[in-house]
Design an enzyme around this catalytic site. Sequence first.
Site, PDB file in Angstrom:
ATOM      1  N   CYS A  48       1.063  -1.094  -0.072  1.00  0.00           N
ATOM      2  CA  CYS A  48       0.097  -0.107   0.064  1.00  0.00           C
ATOM      3  C   CYS A  48       0.821   1.197   0.071  1.00  0.00           C
ATOM      4  CB  CYS A  48      -0.860  -0.038   1.187  1.00  0.00           C
ATOM      5  SG  CYS A  48      -1.782   1.387   1.425  1.00  0.00           S
ATOM      6  N   CYS A  51       0.323   3.022   3.405  1.00  0.00           N
ATOM      7  CA  CYS A  51       0.673   2.811   4.662  1.00  0.00           C
ATOM      8  C   CYS A  51       1.604   1.700   4.700  1.00  0.00           C
ATOM      9  CB  CYS A  51      -0.479   2.369   5.678  1.00  0.00           C
ATOM     10  SG  CYS A  51      -1.221   0.708   5.171  1.00  0.00           S
ATOM     11  N   CYS A  97      -7.586  -0.915   1.159  1.00  0.00           N
ATOM     12  CA  CYS A  97      -6.594  -1.572   2.127  1.00  0.00           C
ATOM     13  C   CYS A  97      -7.126  -1.672   3.777  1.00  0.00           C
ATOM     14  CB  CYS A  97      -5.115  -0.433   2.229  1.00  0.00           C
ATOM     15  SG  CYS A  97      -3.911  -0.948   3.395  1.00  0.00           S
ATOM     16  N   CYS A 100      -5.102   0.677   6.399  1.00  0.00           N
ATOM     17  CA  CYS A 100      -5.399   1.977   6.508  1.00  0.00           C
ATOM     18  C   CYS A 100      -6.673   2.793   5.876  1.00  0.00           C
ATOM     19  CB  CYS A 100      -4.178   2.888   6.197  1.00  0.00           C
ATOM     20  SG  CYS A 100      -4.215   2.833   4.264  1.00  0.00           S
ATOM     21  N   CYS A 122      -8.541  -5.269  -9.943  1.00  0.00           N
ATOM     22  CA  CYS A 122      -8.296  -4.193 -10.873  1.00  0.00           C
ATOM     23  C   CYS A 122      -7.923  -2.874  -9.759  1.00  0.00           C
ATOM     24  CB  CYS A 122      -9.248  -3.594 -11.688  1.00  0.00           C
ATOM     25  SG  CYS A 122      -9.221  -2.367 -12.726  1.00  0.00           S
TER      26      CYS A 122
HETATM   27 ZN   LIG Z   1      -2.701   1.065   3.431  1.00  0.00          ZN
END
Ligand SMILES: [Zn+2]
Length: 135
Positions: A48, A51, A97, A100, A122
């Site tokens: 990510c 984060c 995610c 976060c 996607c």
């Molecule tokens: Zn994240």
Amino acid sequence: MAYEVEKTDEQWRAELSPAEYEVLRRAGTEPAFRGEYTDTKAAGVYACRACGAELFRSTEKFESHCGWPSFFDPKDSSAVELIEDRSHGMVRTEVRCARCGSHLGHVFEGEGYPTPTDQRYCINSISLRLRPDEG
Ligand SMILES: [Zn+2]
């Protein structure tokens, strides 16, 4: 719901570029075929960009020709959160995610891709950061 990583809007704006902020925190979509990881085949883990949580592996990335990096499975099912998205007059499944809450993209099912799951995550390149394997 509460996320492990919680920041104020001001903090996210300060830490992310305007383009990153637009996608990750405002659920925007980067233009098709422009993202830096669309055709990437390098081995590694995609984390990510907001984060740093590990979200996808290159071994589950496949060529969907849809214009965005596509994965048939997340690294761990608990790494991402799936949320019903009824924006833009469609019913889609948003992928966030799980650590976060940042927007990553959408997941589509039953499109007939020759993958083990028949799912296509996607994902916007700009939501991810590739950590190449050592060596
Ligand atoms: Zn994240």
